[in-house]
Design an enzyme around this catalytic site. Structure first.
Site, PDB file in Angstrom:
ATOM      1  CB  CYS A 172      -3.186   0.713  44.065  1.00 27.78           C
ATOM      2  SG  CYS A 172      -2.774   2.438  43.692  1.00 27.78           S
ATOM      3  CG  HIS A 195       5.576  16.292  49.083  1.00 29.85           C
ATOM      4  ND1 HIS A 195       5.803  16.466  47.741  1.00 29.85           N
ATOM      5  CD2 HIS A 195       4.980  15.082  49.210  1.00 29.85           C
ATOM      6  CE1 HIS A 195       5.374  15.399  47.080  1.00 29.85           C
ATOM      7  NE2 HIS A 195       4.865  14.551  47.947  1.00 29.85           N
ATOM      8  CE  LYS A 242       5.557  13.240  37.918  1.00 30.62           C
ATOM      9  NZ  LYS A 242       6.906  12.712  37.817  1.00 30.62           N
ATOM     10  CB  CYS A 280      -6.643   3.527  43.543  1.00 30.88           C
ATOM     11  SG  CYS A 280      -5.884   4.467  44.887  1.00 30.88           S
ATOM     12  CB  CYS A 316      -1.661   2.489  47.527  1.00 28.66           C
ATOM     13  SG  CYS A 316      -3.031   3.608  47.283  1.00 28.66           S
ATOM     14  CG  HIS A 356       3.199  18.348  45.559  1.00 26.92           C
ATOM     15  ND1 HIS A 356       2.485  18.415  46.725  1.00 26.92           N
ATOM     16  CD2 HIS A 356       3.014  17.089  45.087  1.00 26.92           C
ATOM     17  CE1 HIS A 356       1.876  17.280  46.952  1.00 26.92           C
ATOM     18  NE2 HIS A 356       2.193  16.430  45.974  1.00 26.92           N
ATOM     19  CG  HIS A 409      -2.604   6.764  43.568  1.00 31.65           C
ATOM     20  ND1 HIS A 409      -2.736   6.064  44.745  1.00 31.65           N
ATOM     21  CD2 HIS A 409      -1.532   7.575  43.722  1.00 31.65           C
ATOM     22  CE1 HIS A 409      -1.770   6.418  45.579  1.00 31.65           C
ATOM     23  NE2 HIS A 409      -1.031   7.333  44.988  1.00 31.65           N
ATOM     24  CE  LYS A 443      -4.116  12.643  45.892  1.00 31.69           C
ATOM     25  NZ  LYS A 443      -4.138  11.244  46.221  1.00 31.69           N
TER      26      LYS A 443
END
Ligand code: MSP
Length: 659
Positions: free
Chosen positions: A128, A23, A298, A145, A131, A20, A148, A295
């Site tokens: 997690c 990245h 998906k 977390c 992570c 995405h 996430h 953030k």
């Protein structure tokens, strides 16, 4: 290894999701930086790749109903082809499932084990999967977390541990002795903050019968290692397998986002130290691209796909926007309208106009042939001086990781060139035959300005720079010094206007389509984008301090909607693009935020570091002159214009609620 060796890496990306924009940003950034170093003539090496072992990859493969190997092959090649489509010139793409990588991991594991730095033990803690590590209580926000947004699960099992805590005093000293080891400074401070308390030992293995998808430990094949002990080593194994370790290690610049600061800033240097390997040179940490729904993930359905943007706007326009609209180290908000406005203003207008006008006038007055230049006059000095200083100025900004400012510096010269045309008025000179020589000089200077700008911009817009140079009748053989060496264009060169480099994007059409998306809720746009679409202004005024104004009474319920918290200012710097603003990095317990505040008139950046202040913590984030501000500092201003930020009369833990 000389100073002219430059080795840069991106993180190796997990293959549990497709690439995405996040990245793409790091990868494009490293592409820009390595292109720049190649242009400087440095011995440059650019590594990227994929991180393929571990529990979450295994789970993703199970969900897809295929073997982990088939699954990782599929997604890894998707990353590779995306980078190819985006014109990324990586030198090497490493996968952690390759034998060459596993070989180096085994060697390093064995060295660290033989040294007595790996021990076996039972561990229980909150794990997690996102992570792929245990989290400490302090890393949780509301029990979840923070990266996430998931509740970590309690796990207890027998693992091997790397004795990381043992290296804590050494690492603190190393970071203190090497101020630019981790940069920008806010992240250096964050790592020093982590190191103030015990960091514990690092769990590096899992029982193979539970998680088979990893690298068996050389001394115990009932256990596998994966993710951090495996993944970080990619930066070294890629060189080992090519026999280039001596050539490039440790001249390495790692580029990552803030999400993986702890593994890179704490695990990796201690691993290297234990293995007896030289420590990497720089860890360069950038912020996050956000959307208005926070953030990207998906599950939220707000993922921005880089290839869609490339298809719609072209690769170079997309690259330019990403580099220009993020201040390195700080968060930024992605918005399609912001992208379009940026491209129209800088590339279609400023650069495009300079090219079109120059080629148009060359055609009209000199049959498209570059004319002779006479000696420059006083009127040419400002232009020549600006371009001659360009390579050195860009270098200063790029070395400081201020890529947006480096690009802005180039655009300043471009805008100056447009002013030069307006001031020298070639169309007037053309009316008088006796001024033909001066006309030639002016247009020669415009050609030179374009040539230099194209070279300077080439790391950012590589394809369009080449097209531009081709329209000037030039090839691709240049170095960065060429951007400041005035006078390299030859009289007699035939120029050839082509299609516009950056066609203007129709903003009305785009706004209409964005408004339609807003109406249907089908959008992943930023606040800024939404505001532009609906005509609202988003500006620095949002946080202007206005003094005491009596407002309407509110009920306790209205008041309860506001969240005030104690925040500790851990770093502060001047806003790169606004004279009145400071950019503060504040901590609320373990959460770190950026706040842009209009208090620069009253405070120097360094005076604020260490202070605890009260902030409004639940204000909707807003972008202030390009930087995302996540809260507001409370301050009081009296009638004489004195201003003081809020303070507490006792030391209270940061993050505490103010009621
Ligand atoms: N596999 C690990 C890294 C191992 S490196 C030895 C990993 N992978 S990841 O796929 O989650 O990639 C994280 C990285 O992707 C970030 O550090 C950053 O480079 C990039 N980004 C992901 N989302 C991002 C944004 N929203 N904004 C900017 N960059 C982001 O962690």
């Amino acid at each position: 290894m000389s100073d002219k060796t430059f080795y840069a890496t991106t993180p190796i990306f997990y293959v549990n999701a497709e690439p995405h924009i996040g990245h793409a940003y790091t990868t494009i950034l490293v592409d820009v930086v390595t292109r720049y170093h190649r242009l400087k003539g440095d011995d440059t090496f650019f590594l990227t790749g994929t991180d393929e072992h571990g529990e979450k990859i295994q789970k993703a493969a199970d969900a897809a109903g295929i073997s982990p190997q088939a699954y990782t092959d599929q997604i890894s090649s998707k990353f590779r082809s995306t980078w190819d489509d985006l014109g990324i010139r990586y030198d090497e793409f490493i996968r952690t499932t390759e034998e060459r990588h596993k070989k180096t991991v085994n060697e390093i594991l064995q060295t660290v084990y033989d040294k007595g730095d790996i021990i076996f033990g039972e561990y229980g803690g909150l794990y997690c999967i996102g992570c792929e590590r245990y989290l400490t209580e302090k890393e949780l926000v509301d029990g979840k977390c923070k990266d996430h947004d998931t509740v970590p699960e309690y796990r207890s099992e027998e693992n091997y541990f790397f004795r990381m805590e043992k290296y804590r005093p050494w690492l603190i000293e190393y970071i203190e002795d090497n101020p630019d080891f981790i940069r920008p400074e806010r992240y250096r401070n964050e790592v020093l903050g982590i190191l103030r308390e015990p960091i514990g030992d690092l769990s590096i293995s899992r029982p193979k019968d539970r998680v088979p998808w990893g690298i068996p430990l050389p001394w115990d094949d009932n256990h596998v290692t994966y993710v951090w002990f495996d993944a970080l080593i990619n930066y070294y194994s890629a060189l080992e397998s090519q026999g280039t370790t001596e050539r490039y290690w440790p001249a390495v610049n790692h580029f990552i986002a803030k999400d993986i600061l702890k593994p890179h800033g704490v695990f990796w240097p201690t691993m290297l130290k234990s293995a007896g390997l030289p420590i990497y040179k720089h860890l360069n940490v950038h912020g996050y691209w956000q959307t208005d729904t926070g953030k990207m993930s998906k599950s939220k359905g707000n993922v921005v796909r880089p290839l869609d943007l490339k298809d719609k706007y072209g690769n170079d326009a997309f690259r330019y926007y990403l580099l220009k609209d993020m201040s390195f180290g700080l968060d930024s908000t992605f918005g399609e309208l912001g992208l379009a406005e940026r491209v129209n203003a800088d590339l279609a207008n400023d650069l495009g106009n300079l090219l079109n006008r120059t080629l148009g006038m060359l055609n009209k007055y000199f049959d498209s042939v570059v004319p002779e230049s006479a000696e420059p006059t006083e009127a040419d000095n400002e232009l020549l001086t600006s371009f001659k200083a360009l390579p050195a100025d860009i270098d200063v900004f790029f070395e400081k990781l201020q890529f947006d400012r480096g690009i802005e510096r180039i655009m300043e010269s471009v805008r100056l060139s447009n002013r030069y045309i307006a001031e020298t008025k070639p169309w007037e000179l053309a009316k008088d035959e006796s001024k033909k020589e001066r006309l030639g000089t002016v247009l020669y200077n415009c050609v030179e300005a374009l040539r230099c700008a194209a070279i300077a911009l080439s790391p950012v817009i590589p394809d369009k720079s080449l097209e531009l140079l081709a329209q000037l009748g030039l090839g691709d053989n240049y170095t960065i010094e060429g951007a400041g060496n005035w006078g390299l264009s030859y009289a007699g060169t035939k120029t050839q206007a082509g299609t516009p480099l950056f066609p203007r994007i129709d903003m009305d059409e785009l706004r209409a389509s964005v408004e339609a998306d807003v109406a249907t809720g089908d959008t992943n746009m930023s606040d800024e984008t939404t505001a532009i679409a609906t005509g609202e202004a988003v500006s620095a005024e949002t946080e202007e301090v206005t003094g005491i104004v009596h407002k309407d009474e509110v009920t306790i319920d209205d008041f309860a909607k506001l969240e005030f918290r104690v925040a500790e200012i851990v770093a502060c710097e001047n806003h790169p693009k606004a004279d009145k603003l400071l950019v503060l990095s504040v901590k609320l317990a373990d959460e770190e935020r950026t706040i842009v505040s209009g208090i620069r008139e009253w405070y120097d950046a360094e005076d604020l570091v260490g202070k605890k202040v009260i902030i409004v913590a639940n204000l909707k984030p807003v972008k202030l002159r390009g930087i995302l501000s996540q809260g507001m500092i409370m301050a009081a201003e009296d009638a004489d214009g004195n201003l003081a930020v809020s303070a507490l009369d006792k030391d209270i833990a940061s993050g505490s609620e103010v009621r």
